[in-house]
Design a protein around this motif. Structure first.
Motif, mmCIF file in Angstrom:
data_model
loop_
_atom_site.group_PDB
_atom_site.id
_atom_site.type_symbol
_atom_site.label_atom_id
_atom_site.label_comp_id
_atom_site.label_asym_id
_atom_site.label_seq_id
_atom_site.Cartn_x
_atom_site.Cartn_y
_atom_site.Cartn_z
ATOM 1 N N PRO A 349 58.594 -1.424 46.378
ATOM 2 C CA PRO A 349 57.983 -1.999 45.369
ATOM 3 C C PRO A 349 59.441 -2.080 43.914
ATOM 4 C CG PRO A 349 55.926 -1.229 45.916
ATOM 5 C CD PRO A 349 57.224 -0.166 46.755
ATOM 6 N N PHE A 350 59.829 -3.604 43.362
ATOM 7 C CA PHE A 350 61.156 -3.340 42.444
ATOM 8 C C PHE A 350 60.633 -2.474 41.396
ATOM 9 C CE2 PHE A 350 62.191 -5.398 39.453
ATOM 10 C CZ PHE A 350 63.387 -5.845 39.059
ATOM 11 N N SER A 351 61.128 -1.656 41.075
ATOM 12 C CA SER A 351 61.174 -0.482 39.831
ATOM 13 C C SER A 351 63.106 -1.207 38.917
ATOM 14 C CB SER A 351 61.138 0.517 40.487
ATOM 15 O OG SER A 351 61.200 1.437 39.359
ATOM 16 N N TYR A 352 62.989 -0.925 37.182
ATOM 17 C CA TYR A 352 64.006 -0.797 36.808
ATOM 18 C C TYR A 352 64.560 1.279 36.757
ATOM 19 C CZ TYR A 352 64.330 -5.725 34.701
ATOM 20 O OH TYR A 352 64.142 -6.536 35.281
ATOM 21 N N ASP A 353 63.006 1.515 37.308
ATOM 22 C CA ASP A 353 63.353 3.266 37.441
ATOM 23 C C ASP A 353 64.270 3.742 37.851
ATOM 24 O OD1 ASP A 353 61.036 3.237 35.483
ATOM 25 O OD2 ASP A 353 59.869 4.152 37.862
ATOM 26 N N ILE A 354 65.201 4.578 37.520
ATOM 27 C CA ILE A 354 66.478 5.540 37.899
ATOM 28 C C ILE A 354 65.890 6.884 38.218
ATOM 29 C CG2 ILE A 354 69.026 5.594 37.733
ATOM 30 C CD1 ILE A 354 69.563 3.064 35.640
ATOM 31 N N ASN A 355 65.670 7.209 39.809
ATOM 32 C CA ASN A 355 65.797 8.642 39.999
ATOM 33 C C ASN A 355 66.668 9.242 40.208
ATOM 34 O OD1 ASN A 355 63.117 8.121 38.316
ATOM 35 N ND2 ASN A 355 62.490 6.855 40.602
ATOM 36 N N GLU A 356 66.511 10.413 41.407
ATOM 37 C CA GLU A 356 67.678 10.724 41.687
ATOM 38 C C GLU A 356 67.492 10.659 43.168
ATOM 39 O OE1 GLU A 356 64.675 12.553 40.746
ATOM 40 O OE2 GLU A 356 65.652 13.131 38.851
ATOM 41 N N PRO A 357 69.032 10.395 43.986
ATOM 42 C CA PRO A 357 70.245 10.542 43.165
ATOM 43 C C PRO A 357 70.731 10.074 42.629
ATOM 44 C CG PRO A 357 70.179 9.739 45.893
ATOM 45 C CD PRO A 357 68.706 10.293 45.031
ATOM 46 N N LYS A 358 71.247 9.972 41.785
ATOM 47 C CA LYS A 358 71.973 9.341 40.286
ATOM 48 C C LYS A 358 72.761 10.207 39.760
ATOM 49 C CE LYS A 358 68.405 11.369 36.609
ATOM 50 N NZ LYS A 358 68.048 10.917 35.617
ATOM 51 N N GLN A 359 73.747 9.533 38.624
ATOM 52 C CA GLN A 359 74.550 9.993 38.238
ATOM 53 C C GLN A 359 74.852 9.244 36.921
ATOM 54 O OE1 GLN A 359 78.007 7.848 39.544
ATOM 55 N NE2 GLN A 359 78.080 8.891 41.541
ATOM 56 N N GLU A 360 75.116 10.446 35.777
ATOM 57 C CA GLU A 360 75.126 9.898 34.035
ATOM 58 C C GLU A 360 76.548 10.549 33.787
ATOM 59 O OE1 GLU A 360 71.553 11.893 32.250
ATOM 60 O OE2 GLU A 360 69.821 10.871 32.958
ATOM 61 N N THR A 361 76.815 9.258 33.566
ATOM 62 C CA THR A 361 78.837 9.919 32.759
ATOM 63 C C THR A 361 78.273 9.163 31.448
ATOM 64 O OG1 THR A 361 79.698 7.564 33.717
ATOM 65 C CG2 THR A 361 79.454 9.860 35.379
ATOM 66 N N GLN A 362 79.162 9.748 30.662
ATOM 67 C CA GLN A 362 79.770 9.502 29.158
ATOM 68 C C GLN A 362 81.374 9.892 28.748
ATOM 69 O OE1 GLN A 362 77.511 11.423 25.989
ATOM 70 N NE2 GLN A 362 75.554 9.613 26.319
ATOM 71 N N HIS A 363 81.221 8.371 28.396
ATOM 72 C CA HIS A 363 83.723 8.256 28.225
ATOM 73 C C HIS A 363 83.626 7.661 26.735
ATOM 74 C CE1 HIS A 363 87.689 8.724 30.128
ATOM 75 N NE2 HIS A 363 87.543 7.722 29.515
ATOM 76 N N HIS A 364 84.551 8.993 26.271
ATOM 77 C CA HIS A 364 84.925 8.438 24.731
ATOM 78 C C HIS A 364 86.912 8.549 24.970
ATOM 79 C CE1 HIS A 364 80.849 9.415 23.105
ATOM 80 N NE2 HIS A 364 81.461 10.449 23.594
#
Length: 803
Positions: A349-364
């Motif tokens: 069912p629909f969800s806002y959860d972000i589970n594996e596999p996933k990517q987390e990035t930060q850019h400055h």
């Protein structure tokens, strides 16, 4: 009493000087389009009450000297624009920005607007510029999606959240992305890493379709994308833009804010953006684990002095991107079922959860820039930038809380450019550049690093000159690059390996522009470019995303058997840099309400590097598609065509068509993952004032993408698993499935403006068509998202300028 004669003498002297004041005052400035913020050439700037005037150059700049008064009134006029007046006081300094508003003139009822000033060294190359209103029509779209409606441009992707621009069949680090004047420093390898750029903060985006290596560097072999932020205008009243939006597919929400102000000597802006989207859905099922969350923030400050500009800029982007859960298989039977299934094997069912596999990035990104106008036409520019890119990738495994890839990438970029005054008719730009990157794997992943640690240092110098004569422009350029690389990684037995290698190259281009008539222009350009293999193409090892990949130096072929036990030093391999030769021609003409644009190109690339399927390999998490990198000489031939017709004063239509033929000419076989033929038609109805709305526009856009008839042969996963088909590194290229069928899409949009409010309602994939995109690596597992209704609303506040 003795002071009185002295004071009297000073008073008389002051009166004498005032009465005989020399005419030494000067005025210099820049004239811009009020809508596009582009420089306008050939504008007449006249000083009222005198005979003094000047015409703006191609940068929109003017310079008037010999004025006797410290206060002057300027009248600014240009064909196609409303006249403007500007009060100027000498004490306020130089280079104020003056804006002209386009107007309709009586020549066939044509709205004449100045073309955006092209970057030096790219005048003869086909290019497209999108302004802020075109960019912000969809607050959730990526940089690649913004550009995909342009002819010759599309995007390659890994799911709904990771999208890379494709220009004439090339993507990745063959397309240089300039973010505020710097190469965007990110993990630019594969199709599952997209540039971390907040498109909502961009003021304009320009696509250069030709080889631009002379002007921008080696990664511009296939073209360049220039992303420009807020231009920090002077004399700009305090403003605030507040926006919000909602989309039905994924139940996505967005909020954004920008404020700014420009005075006579200062300008600043500050903006922020937040987006959250849940699981998307295809027409017939939910796409589990396809949500995203993005936060972005940026600011800039300009300090203007008489002949100097000082700028600082900072941006931050934080992304959490989900990848389709069904792209991961746990057994050979499950993998075969995934590939052959009409729908994903995991549907929740629909969800806002972000589970594996996933990517987390930060850019400055932090930037400083100094501009010095040392003469009317001469300018020196120094810019320096530092970027930090942090990337964590998480996979479905026993220790899922630990990243499988954990990388920090530091990028340093320092540039010095000299725009020299006109010399015997030559206008040009000379520059030197240092570019460096340090990439480090962080411990704690419990895996062999997918790519090794490395340090790259590149030293460059370039010159680009143009010569105008009659109705012709000739431009040529030359660039020298020296690059050194130091690589440190681990073998399969965890022994450390090192490799050091250098590259030296000379890049050249020559172009010609001919104004055939007042309405027609022809451009032609021949450019060479080169590109060093990136670290993933050389050293990638192991699993990332849904597949296992081996770089050019991480495997050897021994009698048809693949061995990955040792790393081959580059000097002992047959790997060479890519060298490209692109010949591109563009013809534009406008007559009787018809605008035609035809671009024809050929691109030959020696040592073209690409990844190709090899088979199905067993891994700790189960069988996975295995890919290797390969090299071949490749040829790309194609054409882009667009025709815009003004049917009436309020209705216009634009037809577009793009075609690309590509081939591995060494083996005489097709290349994988190349854009298919596409065509579209966009009909716009500008109603002007409607009911209480100050403006109202309707748009309908049908498009059709053909099946890729140049796709490689198909080899089924079951034949690879059971061994009935044997594949070696010398085998003909193949794919796991056939190219998807062609598909028809229909989009609608209504945009409006009411007082300080403007907004739009957009229906994407209105017919809820089920289809798969050949350039999306998730085509193996699921359909593309279905119908999406997007609501966007923006409020703009602008104060009166009392300065």
């Amino acid at each position: 009493m003795k002071l009185r004669p002295l004071l009297f003498f000073l008073f008389i002297s002051f009166l004498t000087i005032a009465q005989n004041k020399p005419c030494t005052y000067t005025i210099s400035g820049k004239v811009l389009d009020a809508e596009t913020k582009a420089a306008i050439p050939y504008v007449t700037v006249r000083v009222n009450g005198t005979e003094k005037y000047d015409l703006t150059n191609k940068d929109g700049a003017f310079y008037i000297e010999g004025l006797c008064s410290d206060t002057n009134t300027l009248t600014i006029s240009c064909l196609g624009y409303s006249d403007s007046t500007h009060e100027h006081n000498h004490e306020h300094g130089a280079l104020p920005h003056i804006f002209l508003t386009p107007k309709v003139v009586g020549l066939d009822e044509v709205t004449i607007q100045a073309e955006k000033n092209r970057e030096k060294g790219t005048k003869s190359i086909s290019q497209i510029t999108l302004n802020k209103s075109e960019i912000n029509s969809d607050f959730t779209q990526s940089l690649a999606a913004v550009l995909a409606e342009q002819q010759g441009v599309t995007f390659a992707s890994t799911g709904t959240n990771v999208q890379l621009p494709v220009i004439h069949g090339l993507f990745g680090n063959r397309i240089l992305i300039l973010n505020n004047g710097f190469k965007h420093g990110f993990q630019n390898w594969g199709t599952d890493h997209a540039p971390e750029i907040d498109i909502n903060s961009a003021n304009s985006v320009t696509v250069i379709k030709g080889a631009s290596g002379v002007r921008f560097g080696p990664e511009a072999l296939g073209g360049a994308i220039i992303v420009e932020s807020n231009p920090l205008l002077l004399n700009n009243p305090l403003y605030a833009n507040v926006g919000t939006g909602y989309q039905t597919n994924g139940r996505g929400i967005n909020a954004n804010l920008e404020i700014g102000k420009g005075s006579k000597e200062w300008s600043y802006f500050l903006n922020g953006n937040y987006t959250k989207i849940g699981d998307r859905s295809a027409p017939d099922y939910n796409l589990t684990n396809t949500g995203k969350e993005e936060k972005a923030f940026s600011f800039g400050v300009l300090r203007h002095l008489k002949n100097w500009d000082f700028k600082i800029y900072y941006s931050f982007v934080d992304q959490n991107l989900a990848l389709l859960r069904s792209s991961v298989a746990s057994s050979s039977n499950a993998f075969i079922r995934i590939i052959n299934s009409d729908e994903p094997i995991i549907i929740n069912p629909f969800s806002y959860d972000i589970n594996e596999p996933k990517q987390e990035t930060q850019h400055h990104l932090a930037k400083a820039e100094i501009n010095w106008w040392y003469s009317k036409e001469g300018k020196l520019t120094f810019r320096g930038g530092v970027q930090l890119n942090k990337r964590d990738e998480f996979d479905v495994r026993r220790n899922a809380e630990l990243p499988i890839i954990d990388l920090d990438l530091m990028t340093y970029d320092y540039q010095l450019e000299w725009k020299h005054p006109n010399w015997n008719g030559l206008e040009g730009l000379l520059g030197i550049q240092y570019f460096g990157q340090n990439n480090d794997n962080n411990p704690g992943t419990q895996t062999t690093p997918f790519i090794p640690n490395y340090n790259t240092d590149r030293y460059s110098a370039f010159i680009s000159e143009s010569l105008e004569f009659e109705k012709n422009t000739l431009e040529a350029g030359l660039r020298f690059d020296f690059e050194s690389n130091d690589v440190r990684g681990r073998e399969t037995n965890q022994d450390i390996f090192r490799d050091n290698y250098n590259f030296t190259n000379l890049t050249a281009s020559i172009g010609f522009v001919r104004e055939l008539s007042e309405n027609s222009t022809f451009r032609t350009n021949l450019g060479t470019a080169w590109r060093t293999p990136n670290v993933a193409e050389l050293f990638s090892f192991g699993q990332e995303g849904f597949k296992t990949t081996f770089g050019l130096l991480r495997f050897t072929d021994i009698d048809g058997e693949l061995s990955t036990d040792e790393v081959t030093p580059l000097s002992e391999s047959q790997v060479d840099p890519e060298r490209g030769y692109k010949f591109i021609n563009e013809f534009q003409t406008y007559k009787n309400g018809n605008f035609h644009n035809l671009t024809v190109y050929s691109h030959y690339i020696e040592n073209y590097i690409f990844d190709r399927p090899l088979g199905v390999f067993g891994t700790i998490r189960g069988p996975m598609p295995a890919f290797i990198f390969d090299q071949a000489d490749a040829l790309f031939l194609g054409a882009d065509y667009s025709w815009k017709k003004d049917w009436t004063k309020t209705i216009s239509g634009t037809f577009g068509f793009s075609y690309l033929w590509s081939r591995n000419i060494g083996e005489n076989e097709p290349l994988i993952n190349q854009p298919p033929i596409s065509t579209s038609f966009e009909l716009q109805w500008d109603q002007g004032k409607l009911w209480e709305f100050e403006s109202s526009k309707f748009m309908i856009r049908p498009s059709y993408t053909f099946q890729q008839f140049q796709a490689p042969r198909r080899v089924s996963p079951e034949s690879l698993v059971d061994g009935s088909v044997t594949i070696t590194t010398q085998s003909e290229i193949f794919d796991f499935i056939d190219a998807p069928e062609g598909y028809f899409l229909l989009d609608l949009r209504w945009s409006f403006k009411w007082k300080n409010l403007n907004g739009s309602i957009t229906a994407q994939n209105l017919l809820n068509t089920g289809y798969r995109d050949y350039l999306n690596e998730m085509r193996y597992f699921a359909d593309e998202p279905g119908r999406n209704i997007l609501f966007v609303l923006n409020y703009t506040f602008k104060a009166n300028n009392n300065d």
